[in-house]
Scaffold this motif. Structure first.
Motif, short mmCIF file in Angstrom:
data_model
loop_
_atom_site.label_atom_id
_atom_site.label_comp_id
_atom_site.label_asym_id
_atom_site.label_seq_id
_atom_site.Cartn_x
_atom_site.Cartn_y
_atom_site.Cartn_z
N VAL A 1 -7.06 3.45 -6.69
CA VAL A 1 -5.87 3.44 -5.84
C VAL A 1 -5.77 4.80 -5.18
N MET A 2 -5.67 4.81 -3.85
CA MET A 2 -5.47 6.04 -3.09
C MET A 2 -4.07 5.99 -2.49
N MET A 3 -3.22 6.93 -2.89
CA MET A 3 -1.85 7.00 -2.38
C MET A 3 -1.86 7.88 -1.13
N LEU A 4 -1.34 7.34 -0.03
CA LEU A 4 -1.22 8.09 1.22
C LEU A 4 0.26 8.26 1.55
N ASP A 5 0.56 8.81 2.70
CA ASP A 5 1.95 9.05 3.11
C ASP A 5 2.63 7.78 3.58
#
Length: 95
Positions: free
Chosen positions: A79-83
């Motif tokens: 999981v990559m959390m972005l803005d």
């Protein structure tokens, strides 16, 4: 096919008597139920789209509702959390 044609015919003649088929929200269409649940439910999803063969871009209303363990169980490798509520789910090659 004939059933759908027949239903459309009767719907045109008697619109009040033939119930509408429930339609799935575009935000959850094509996603596995386990992934939807791990992302905080259908009401938490704004949109989703494939980014590459191995990645899915999801826009959420509230990123704190993500269940990372549930995503892992559902087959999401990372999981990559972005803005701004955008999350990339790394799924790998499914097939």
């Amino acid at each position: 096919m004939f059933d759908k044609l027949q239903q459309a015919f009767w719907k045109a003649l008697t619109p009040d008597l033939v119930p509408e088929e429930p339609k799935q929200s575009p935000a959850v269409e094509g996603l596995a139920p386990a992934i939807i649940a791990a992302l905080g439910g259908a009401e938490n999803l704004k949109s989703h789209q494939p980014v590459a063969l191995t990645r899915l871009r999801v826009e959420l209303r509230d990123v704190t509702r993500i269940d990372r363990a549930g995503l892992s169980v559902a087959g999401v490798m990372g999981v990559m959390m972005l803005d701004n509520g955008v999350v990339h789910l790394i799924t790998g090659l499914q097939g």
